[in-house]
Design an enzyme around this catalytic site. Structure first.
Site, PDB file in Angstrom:
ATOM      1  N   PRO A   1     167.243  80.866  65.273  1.00 32.61           N
ATOM      2  CA  PRO A   1     166.928  81.350  66.628  1.00 32.61           C
ATOM      3  C   PRO A   1     166.376  82.774  66.578  1.00 32.61           C
ATOM      4  CG  PRO A   1     169.169  80.492  66.497  1.00 32.61           C
ATOM      5  CD  PRO A   1     168.654  80.572  65.103  1.00 32.61           C
ATOM      6  N   GLU A   2     165.361  83.047  67.374  1.00 35.45           N
ATOM      7  CA  GLU A   2     164.760  84.375  67.410  1.00 35.45           C
ATOM      8  C   GLU A   2     165.253  85.121  68.651  1.00 35.45           C
ATOM      9  OE1 GLU A   2     160.642  84.236  66.170  1.00 35.45           O
ATOM     10  OE2 GLU A   2     161.028  82.473  64.937  1.00 35.45           O
TER      11      GLU A   2
ATOM     12  N   ARG B   1     158.903  82.458  53.540  1.00 27.53           N
ATOM     13  CA  ARG B   1     158.895  81.901  54.897  1.00 27.53           C
ATOM     14  C   ARG B   1     157.539  81.289  55.201  1.00 27.53           C
ATOM     15  NH1 ARG B   1     162.068  84.202  58.673  1.00 27.53           N
ATOM     16  NH2 ARG B   1     163.922  85.155  57.864  1.00 27.53           N
TER      17      ARG B   1
END
Ligand SMILES: [Zn+2]
Length: 255
Positions: free
Chosen positions: A2-3, A245
């Protein structure tokens, strides 16, 4: 993971249930969590505020006690309405009336004093929150310039000490909107360009924090091989820097 916008949205959902109220029940049902003592320590204390800082969530109680949460890859919060039953795997449940705020799977869930929270380096060391009401651009640029200038800008934006709240999705979409190649070394990105990435992310993240709909802001994330929505070239994907990433970018219109 979650950001920041997701965590701010959670805070916005939890706040009306708990802020200004003493929970009717505080429970730590998960046997492996083993936080005996939390219900007793929090008994009778009102929640004074629920707030997010970057990807961190804080539930603050009267007399200086704070629950600190970071979800990393595995944790979640839920707000259960109308007496829906509590998942047995819940680490923490805070009930008020027939609504319940539940935390699942930690992995960072701790009860600390306000003074400890102020000095904890995971929290005190955070860069300016991209979703703060007034974004501190000077502090962001100072932190960015203190960091390794050879590091790709896409990776530098993930460092929560530089700017808090941006994760992999917003890194990708922000660089795309600002037409900046996420592989360009941070030292070759001007202040104006770095601020353009933030300016692209911030209103979209604010919208997502308000309505919880992050998906509609995805223009190239997860779309390797598909045509760029701006110029039609094929979107590329490659893992970036130490954490590898997934990074998506348009090789034609991001310079
Ligand atoms: Zn393009």
């Amino acid at each position: 993971m979650p950001e920041g916008d997701t965590i701010h949205h959670l805070a916005n959902r939890i706040r009306p249930v708990l802020a200004g109220h003493v929970p009717d029940e505080v429970a730590t049902p998960h046997p492996r969590f083993g936080r005996a003592g939390w219900p007793e320590r929090l008994a009778g204390r009102a929640v004074t505020s629920v707030d997010a800082l970057g990807k961190h969530l804080f539930l603050r109680f009267e007399e200086g006690l704070t629950i600190h949460s970071h979800l990393r890859m595995s944790g979640s919060w839920r707000v259960l309405d109308g007496g829906r039953s509590r998942p047995r795997t819940a680490w923490l449940a805070l009930r008020r009336g027939d609504r319940e705020v539940v935390q699942l799977n930690g992995p960072v869930l701790e009860l600390m004093t306000e003074s400890r929270a102020r000095f904890d380096q995971r929290i005190a060391g955070l860069g300016p929150d991209i979703l703060a009401p007034e974004f501190d651009a000077d502090r962001f640029l100072r932190r960015l310039r203190e960091d390794d200038p050879t590091r790709p800008i896409g990776d530098a934006l993930l460092d929560q000490r530089t700017i808090a709240g941006i994760g992999n999705l917003w890194k990708v979409e922000g660089c795309f909107e600002a037409r900046i190649d996420p592989w360009r070394p941070a030292g070759e990105v001007s202040d104006a360009e770095a601020l353009a990435i933030v300016a692209a992310c911030r209103p979209r993240m604010q919208q997502s924090a308000a309505d919880g709909n992050q998906r509609r802001h995805r223009r190239i994330y997860g779309r390797a091989g598909r045509p760029c929505p701006r110029c039609g070239a094929a979107i590329r994907e490659r893992g970036q820097w130490e954490d590898n990433r997934a990074t998506f970018w348009c090789p034609a219109c991001q310079a």
